[in-house]
Design an enzyme around this catalytic site. Sequence first.
Site, PDB file in Angstrom:
ATOM      1  CD  GLU A   7      -3.006  -1.124   3.676  1.00  0.00           C
ATOM      2  OE1 GLU A   7      -2.525  -1.855   2.308  1.00  0.00           O
ATOM      3  OE2 GLU A   7      -4.184  -1.062   3.972  1.00  0.00           O
ATOM      4  CG  HIS A   8       2.528  -0.532   2.970  1.00  0.00           C
ATOM      5  ND1 HIS A   8       2.409   0.143   1.942  1.00  0.00           N
ATOM      6  CD2 HIS A   8       1.408  -1.532   2.722  1.00  0.00           C
ATOM      7  CE1 HIS A   8       1.578  -0.133   1.033  1.00  0.00           C
ATOM      8  NE2 HIS A   8       0.864  -1.343   1.476  1.00  0.00           N
ATOM      9  CG  HIS A   9       6.452   1.104   6.941  1.00  0.00           C
ATOM     10  ND1 HIS A   9       6.269   1.509   5.632  1.00  0.00           N
ATOM     11  CD2 HIS A   9       7.229  -0.071   6.640  1.00  0.00           C
ATOM     12  CE1 HIS A   9       6.917   1.010   4.677  1.00  0.00           C
ATOM     13  NE2 HIS A   9       7.676   0.087   5.346  1.00  0.00           N
TER      14      HIS A   9
ATOM     15  CG  HIS B 266       3.099   9.064   3.835  1.00  0.00           C
ATOM     16  ND1 HIS B 266       2.066   8.263   3.697  1.00  0.00           N
ATOM     17  CD2 HIS B 266       2.591  10.070   2.807  1.00  0.00           C
ATOM     18  CE1 HIS B 266       1.206   8.414   2.887  1.00  0.00           C
ATOM     19  NE2 HIS B 266       1.464   9.570   2.320  1.00  0.00           N
TER      20      HIS B 266
END
Length: 185
Positions: A76-78, A144
């Site tokens: 959800e951050h990138h 990730h």
Amino acid sequence: MTEQLADHYRQIIQEIGEDPDREGLRDTPKRAAKAMQFLNRGYFQSLEEIVNGAVFESDTDEMVLIKDIELYSICEHHLLPFTGKCHIAYMPRGKVLGLSKFARIVDMYARRMQIQENLTRQIAEAVQQVTDARGVAVVIEAHHLCMMMRGVEKQNSSMTSSVMLGAFRESQSTRQEFLTLVHGR
């Protein structure tokens, strides 16, 4: 929704300096919109729908372990993918869950934008809710792309997260048995 999403992808392509009308990119906004919807289809599923009544009476009260369930999610951050495997164990209390339902539960939560730590907890709590088990343990090991493709660019890094509920949290020996079975030591 796909049309509006495709328009946003077209704008993104333009903003990064590309021509969305060139041959190779002409249909990319539509394809990207469909892919994003597919990758986030977990928002449109429910636990009840996924389990579909596949909880069965059983006298089994020893640990049940399902290993190496593949998972694909979006950070959800990138908005970049993370991929890995999930290991789930539970100690039944009169009920067992159909085997394929574990993979479906993993997929439902993985197909939402989030962080790995939350994904691990969601899976554990869902299994607990459905089975009313004496304990549930979940370990996720993932790579990730936000760590590998941007920022620090560390290709061999991975992240492991775990959640232990009930007997797995309360009993060191139960937790150790689970971890030994998962890691083969």
